[in-house]
Design a protein around this motif. Structure first.
Motif, PDB file in Angstrom:
ATOM      1  N   GLU A   1      38.500  42.930  31.633  1.00  0.00           N
ATOM      2  CA  GLU A   1      38.886  41.836  30.742  1.00  0.00           C
ATOM      3  C   GLU A   1      39.226  42.375  29.352  1.00  0.00           C
ATOM      4  OE1 GLU A   1      36.347  38.403  30.763  1.00  0.00           O
ATOM      5  OE2 GLU A   1      37.458  37.496  29.084  1.00  0.00           O
ATOM      6  N   PHE A   2      38.440  43.383  28.932  1.00  0.00           N
ATOM      7  CA  PHE A   2      38.718  43.997  27.631  1.00  0.00           C
ATOM      8  C   PHE A   2      40.130  44.588  27.620  1.00  0.00           C
ATOM      9  CE2 PHE A   2      39.010  47.875  25.095  1.00  0.00           C
ATOM     10  CZ  PHE A   2      38.798  47.340  23.827  1.00  0.00           C
ATOM     11  N   ARG A   3      40.470  45.327  28.688  1.00  0.00           N
ATOM     12  CA  ARG A   3      41.786  45.989  28.726  1.00  0.00           C
ATOM     13  C   ARG A   3      42.927  44.960  28.720  1.00  0.00           C
ATOM     14  NH1 ARG A   3      40.729  50.516  26.581  1.00  0.00           N
ATOM     15  NH2 ARG A   3      39.234  51.788  27.700  1.00  0.00           N
ATOM     16  N   MET A   4      42.682  43.832  29.377  1.00  0.00           N
ATOM     17  CA  MET A   4      43.718  42.790  29.420  1.00  0.00           C
ATOM     18  C   MET A   4      43.991  42.266  28.001  1.00  0.00           C
ATOM     19  SD  MET A   4      43.493  39.916  32.327  1.00  0.00           S
ATOM     20  CE  MET A   4      42.862  38.659  31.206  1.00  0.00           C
ATOM     21  N   ARG A   5      42.891  41.962  27.292  1.00  0.00           N
ATOM     22  CA  ARG A   5      43.046  41.430  25.922  1.00  0.00           C
ATOM     23  C   ARG A   5      43.683  42.485  25.012  1.00  0.00           C
ATOM     24  NH1 ARG A   5      39.407  36.987  24.943  1.00  0.00           N
ATOM     25  NH2 ARG A   5      40.129  37.063  22.774  1.00  0.00           N
TER      26      ARG A   5
ATOM     27  N   VAL B   1      34.020  45.447  19.500  1.00  0.00           N
ATOM     28  CA  VAL B   1      34.590  45.912  20.773  1.00  0.00           C
ATOM     29  C   VAL B   1      33.476  46.252  21.770  1.00  0.00           C
ATOM     30  CG1 VAL B   1      35.786  47.895  21.811  1.00  0.00           C
ATOM     31  CG2 VAL B   1      36.805  46.732  19.858  1.00  0.00           C
ATOM     32  N   GLU B   2      32.445  47.005  21.307  1.00  0.00           N
ATOM     33  CA  GLU B   2      31.363  47.447  22.213  1.00  0.00           C
ATOM     34  C   GLU B   2      30.689  46.239  22.893  1.00  0.00           C
ATOM     35  OE1 GLU B   2      31.193  48.602  18.854  1.00  0.00           O
ATOM     36  OE2 GLU B   2      32.374  50.349  19.456  1.00  0.00           O
ATOM     37  N   ARG B   3      30.453  45.166  22.063  1.00  0.00           N
ATOM     38  CA  ARG B   3      29.737  44.001  22.625  1.00  0.00           C
ATOM     39  C   ARG B   3      30.601  43.317  23.683  1.00  0.00           C
ATOM     40  NH1 ARG B   3      27.963  39.217  19.803  1.00  0.00           N
ATOM     41  NH2 ARG B   3      28.157  40.254  17.812  1.00  0.00           N
ATOM     42  N   PHE B   4      31.893  43.151  23.383  1.00  0.00           N
ATOM     43  CA  PHE B   4      32.790  42.497  24.349  1.00  0.00           C
ATOM     44  C   PHE B   4      32.855  43.331  25.623  1.00  0.00           C
ATOM     45  CE2 PHE B   4      36.702  41.251  26.357  1.00  0.00           C
ATOM     46  CZ  PHE B   4      36.777  39.886  26.127  1.00  0.00           C
ATOM     47  N   PHE B   5      32.987  44.624  25.452  1.00  0.00           N
ATOM     48  CA  PHE B   5      33.089  45.563  26.567  1.00  0.00           C
ATOM     49  C   PHE B   5      31.861  45.435  27.467  1.00  0.00           C
ATOM     50  CE2 PHE B   5      33.832  49.567  28.637  1.00  0.00           C
ATOM     51  CZ  PHE B   5      35.158  49.881  28.405  1.00  0.00           C
ATOM     52  N   ASP B   6      30.669  45.403  26.843  1.00  0.00           N
ATOM     53  CA  ASP B   6      29.424  45.353  27.618  1.00  0.00           C
ATOM     54  C   ASP B   6      29.204  43.987  28.260  1.00  0.00           C
ATOM     55  OD1 ASP B   6      28.761  47.978  27.241  1.00  0.00           O
ATOM     56  OD2 ASP B   6      27.555  47.623  25.450  1.00  0.00           O
ATOM     57  N   SER B   7      29.580  42.905  27.546  1.00  0.00           N
ATOM     58  CA  SER B   7      29.265  41.581  28.086  1.00  0.00           C
ATOM     59  C   SER B   7      30.337  41.085  29.069  1.00  0.00           C
ATOM     60  CB  SER B   7      29.075  40.576  26.947  1.00  0.00           C
ATOM     61  OG  SER B   7      30.273  40.490  26.205  1.00  0.00           O
ATOM     62  N   ARG B   8      31.603  41.440  28.832  1.00  0.00           N
ATOM     63  CA  ARG B   8      32.654  40.868  29.695  1.00  0.00           C
ATOM     64  C   ARG B   8      33.262  41.905  30.632  1.00  0.00           C
ATOM     65  NH1 ARG B   8      33.976  36.411  26.238  1.00  0.00           N
ATOM     66  NH2 ARG B   8      35.666  35.740  27.586  1.00  0.00           N
ATOM     67  N   GLY B   9      32.943  43.182  30.417  1.00  0.00           N
ATOM     68  CA  GLY B   9      33.445  44.231  31.328  1.00  0.00           C
ATOM     69  C   GLY B   9      34.775  44.812  30.874  1.00  0.00           C
ATOM     70  N   GLU B  10      35.067  46.018  31.393  1.00  0.00           N
ATOM     71  CA  GLU B  10      36.266  46.750  30.951  1.00  0.00           C
ATOM     72  C   GLU B  10      37.582  46.061  31.336  1.00  0.00           C
ATOM     73  OE1 GLU B  10      36.292  50.987  31.595  1.00  0.00           O
ATOM     74  OE2 GLU B  10      38.309  51.191  30.738  1.00  0.00           O
TER      75      GLU B  10
ATOM     76  N   ASP C   1      42.319  48.338  16.852  1.00  0.00           N
ATOM     77  CA  ASP C   1      40.924  48.045  17.218  1.00  0.00           C
ATOM     78  C   ASP C   1      40.337  46.995  16.276  1.00  0.00           C
ATOM     79  OD1 ASP C   1      40.638  49.500  19.488  1.00  0.00           O
ATOM     80  OD2 ASP C   1      39.587  51.202  18.580  1.00  0.00           O
ATOM     81  N   GLU C   2      40.666  47.123  14.980  1.00  0.00           N
ATOM     82  CA  GLU C   2      40.155  46.128  14.023  1.00  0.00           C
ATOM     83  C   GLU C   2      40.769  44.753  14.299  1.00  0.00           C
ATOM     84  OE1 GLU C   2      39.591  49.363  10.404  1.00  0.00           O
ATOM     85  OE2 GLU C   2      40.864  47.601  10.038  1.00  0.00           O
ATOM     86  N   ALA C   3      42.071  44.760  14.575  1.00  0.00           N
ATOM     87  CA  ALA C   3      42.753  43.487  14.866  1.00  0.00           C
ATOM     88  C   ALA C   3      42.159  42.855  16.125  1.00  0.00           C
ATOM     89  CB  ALA C   3      44.242  43.735  15.045  1.00  0.00           C
ATOM     90  N   LEU C   4      41.831  43.720  17.079  1.00  0.00           N
ATOM     91  CA  LEU C   4      41.277  43.230  18.347  1.00  0.00           C
ATOM     92  C   LEU C   4      39.899  42.608  18.129  1.00  0.00           C
ATOM     93  CD1 LEU C   4      42.078  43.198  21.330  1.00  0.00           C
ATOM     94  CD2 LEU C   4      40.977  45.412  21.603  1.00  0.00           C
ATOM     95  N   GLU C   5      39.092  43.245  17.286  1.00  0.00           N
ATOM     96  CA  GLU C   5      37.760  42.694  17.008  1.00  0.00           C
ATOM     97  C   GLU C   5      37.876  41.306  16.382  1.00  0.00           C
ATOM     98  OE1 GLU C   5      35.265  45.494  14.931  1.00  0.00           O
ATOM     99  OE2 GLU C   5      34.818  46.479  16.859  1.00  0.00           O
ATOM    100  N   ARG C   6      38.864  41.168  15.498  1.00  0.00           N
ATOM    101  CA  ARG C   6      39.044  39.835  14.890  1.00  0.00           C
ATOM    102  C   ARG C   6      39.433  38.843  15.976  1.00  0.00           C
ATOM    103  NH1 ARG C   6      41.390  42.887  10.758  1.00  0.00           N
ATOM    104  NH2 ARG C   6      43.495  42.494  11.522  1.00  0.00           N
ATOM    105  N   ASP C   7      40.293  39.259  16.873  1.00  0.00           N
ATOM    106  CA  ASP C   7      40.781  38.387  17.940  1.00  0.00           C
ATOM    107  C   ASP C   7      39.663  38.031  18.933  1.00  0.00           C
ATOM    108  OD1 ASP C   7      43.185  37.218  19.115  1.00  0.00           O
ATOM    109  OD2 ASP C   7      42.805  38.605  20.781  1.00  0.00           O
ATOM    110  N   LEU C   8      38.820  39.029  19.243  1.00  0.00           N
ATOM    111  CA  LEU C   8      37.732  38.799  20.213  1.00  0.00           C
ATOM    112  C   LEU C   8      36.569  38.042  19.578  1.00  0.00           C
ATOM    113  CD1 LEU C   8      37.542  42.416  21.785  1.00  0.00           C
ATOM    114  CD2 LEU C   8      38.654  40.411  22.782  1.00  0.00           C
ATOM    115  N   GLY C   9      36.496  38.140  18.271  1.00  0.00           N
ATOM    116  CA  GLY C   9      35.398  37.471  17.560  1.00  0.00           C
ATOM    117  C   GLY C   9      34.081  38.220  17.678  1.00  0.00           C
ATOM    118  N   MET C  10      34.123  39.469  18.059  1.00  0.00           N
ATOM    119  CA  MET C  10      32.894  40.283  18.164  1.00  0.00           C
ATOM    120  C   MET C  10      33.278  41.764  18.219  1.00  0.00           C
ATOM    121  SD  MET C  10      31.745  39.839  22.154  1.00  0.00           S
ATOM    122  CE  MET C  10      32.152  38.121  22.429  1.00  0.00           C
TER     123      MET C  10
END
Ligand SMILES: NC(=O)c1ccc[n+]([C@@H]2O[C@H](COP(=O)([O-])OP(=O)(O)OC[C@H]3O[C@@H](n4cnc5c(N)ncnc54)[C@H](O)[C@@H]3O)[C@@H](O)[C@H]2O)c1
Length: 504
Positions: free
Chosen positions: A51-55, A40-49, A29-38
């Motif tokens: 896309e989140f699951r794909m990343r 997890v909750e914010r990415f999930f809410d703004s881009r939808g589940e 999850d920490e590695a993913l946050e670095r990769d997403l640049g934000m």
């Protein structure tokens, strides 16, 4: 690789184990946050589940593919929903931190987690993911205690020496933790998870089946088989043979056999030199799904069953479902009664599997029964309340065994009759019919021998150990599979009617 639901404490557990091993843990999850640049909750809410699951799938699969032996990784709770991730994780040692729905909700709700906002959805997700974790995990650890994860580490590492598909369940109770290893071929493999000398207690039928295991022991006490030998006289023989072989503190008693050997050897270990370790190696279905866990040990008196004993948790349990192959059909059936009892207590997936025709000897069913019992014992080791649910069908079952002199019915057969009586007392005629059919299909009795004295059975229930002085005998009643109630008062007339119906 730690897996588990939200709030299970995977990150903390991974840190604790990594510190023991002297490596740096990796949290996806920490590695993913670095990769997403934000976050997890914010990415999930703004881009939808989706896309989140794909990343997430992409990153987690890469981490797992590139992981080196000895690394410690914790995965985000949802990543195991991906088939690609499940395929990748299987190449590693998968440790499931099993958190209850209540604890998970308590820990995750109100923290901004997108999937922990609606309780019903959370509960559905918990059930769905539990099935996935249970299928993939090599190691099952109750969530909540980092010290426990550290204590389990030697057993987790010992799995490398066990046969390929062996799984480890970490058992907890107020008086101590212990590993339960479940794997086909375990007893023939030479696997042994403990240091020190071993002294086996077994019976004449079993000894011949487990030669390699006994060959690794420093002494073997072989008793005649059967409930009639679960006596203080047999216990004395075991104590004296152990003393004659100079067994000392720090050595293990190894109980190799069914429930009779397990109860008796456990009792001898609890009392020899005021208590030495016992390793349970259950070889019957009754023992593998029930009696080997939970620390109840003891012997019978002519007056009543299991009347002298002690609580003594094992140091380890080694469960090898392959040894059930030699079990006579009637013993297998007797074990099936305990499987059915456990399935009624657990409800859910285990009940569905059993009602659909499982024999009970399948390694996954043995494992599910063991986990059901261990979960109850971990919450109430000494029968203060909840543990009494494990006595479902046993109040009348034990009374039938006593009245018929421990010779007419096997324990499991008496439990089968006791279950039917308990379902009548529960006012569940349809469930009673279904259970009667399942029991009959396995060749178990659904009727008590004509001529059995129902009054004597009623009188014997009153000597049940669960009874507190002055109070009535507490019965365990079933509202539905998965919903059982301990401590229920039932009028004598109803008990008598339920026993009379069995003998009709
Ligand atoms: N401690 C607990 O929590 C607990 C729970 C349930 C039952 N029990 C006790 O367990 C006892 C019943 O246990 P059980 O049903 O295992 O009976 P058991 O130990 O008498 O074993 C049944 C028979 O199977 C034989 N056997 C064992 N393993 C075999 C194998 N792999 N192949 C061929 N034969 C084999 C035995 O020699 C015996 O003849 C009762 O005394 C009951 O009170 C205790």
């Amino acid at each position: 690789v730690f897996v588990g639901f939200m709030g299970a404490g995977k990150t903390g557990a991974a840190r604790a184990i990594a510190a023991e091993l002297g490596v740096r843990p990796l949290d996806t999850d920490e590695a993913l946050e670095r990769d997403l640049g934000m976050p997890v909750e914010r990415f999930f809410d703004s881009r939808g589940e989706p896309e989140f699951r794909m990343r997430e799938e992409e990153l987690v699969s890469k981490v797992l593919d590139e992981a080196q032996p000895g690394e410690v990784i914790s995965l985000g709770g949802g990543s195991m929903s991906s088939r690609q991730v499940r395929d990748a994780v299987r190449r590693h040692r998968v440790l499931w931190l099993d958190v209850s729905l209540e604890d998970a909700w308590h820990r995750a709700a109100g923290r901004g987690r997108p999937l922990a906002r609606d309780r019903d959805r959370f509960a559905r997700l918990h059930a769905e993911r539990e099935a996935v974790y249970a299928e993939e995990a090599h190691v099952m650890l109750p969530a909540g205690d980092r010290g426990m994860v550290r204590r389990a580490l030697p057993s987790i590492l010992a799995l490398d020496e066990a046969p390929e598909a062996t799984r480890l369940v970490w058992a907890t109770s107020a008086s101590g933790d212990y590993p339960v290893f479940v794997g086909e071929g375990l007893l023939a493999s030479g696997f042994w998870p403990r240091a020190g000398r071993r002294f086996a207690v077994t019976d004449e039928n079993v000894g011949a089946l487990v030669g390699p295991l006994l060959a690794g022991c420093d002494g073997v006490v072989t008793l005649p088989p059967g409930e009639r030998h679960k006596t203080i006289a047999s216990a004395e023989r075991v104590w004296r043979e152990l003393a004659g072989a100079a067994m000392a503190r720090g050595d293990d008693v190894v109980a190799v056999g069914g429930g009779v050997v397990g109860d008796l050897a456990g009792f001898c270990a609890a009392t020899y030199q005021r208590g030495v370790s016992v390793v349970q190696c259950p070889t019957t279905l009754v023992a593998q799904v029930d009696s080997a866990y939970g620390g109840k040990t003891g012997v019978d008196l002519p007056e009543a069953k299991n009347y002298v004993g002690a609580y003594h948790q094992p140091s380890a349990v080694l469960v090898d479902p392959a040894v059930l192959a030699s079990l006579p059909p009637a013993e297998r059936a007797a074990g099936y009664a305990e499987v059915l009892k456990t399935a009624l207590i657990a409800g859910g997936a285990l009940w569905e599997r059993v009602r659909a025709g499982a024999a009970g000897t399948e390694p996954e069913v043995v494992l599910a029964c063991a986990r059901t019992k261990l979960a109850v014992v971990s919450r109430d080791e000494r029968d203060a309340g909840e543990r009494q649910i494990l006595n479902l069908g046993h109040t009348i079952g034990h009374a039938i065994e006593t009245v018929t002199g421990y010779g007419r019915y096997r324990h499991g057969e008496a439990v089968a009759l006791g279950l039917l009586a308990a379902l009548r007392l529960s006012g569940q005629p349809e469930l009673r019919d279904e259970v009667a059919e399942l029991l009959a299909n396995r060749g178990l009795p659904t009727r008590l021998d004509a001529g059995t004295d129902a009054d004597a059975v009623l009188a014997a229930t009153k000597r049940d150990k669960k009874r507190r002085s002055g109070a009535s005998v507490p019965f365990v009643l079933v509202e539905a599979p998965g919903e059982v109630r301990p401590g229920c008062a039932v009028p004598d007339a109803e008990v008598l009617a339920a026993v009379t119906e069995l003998a009709a």
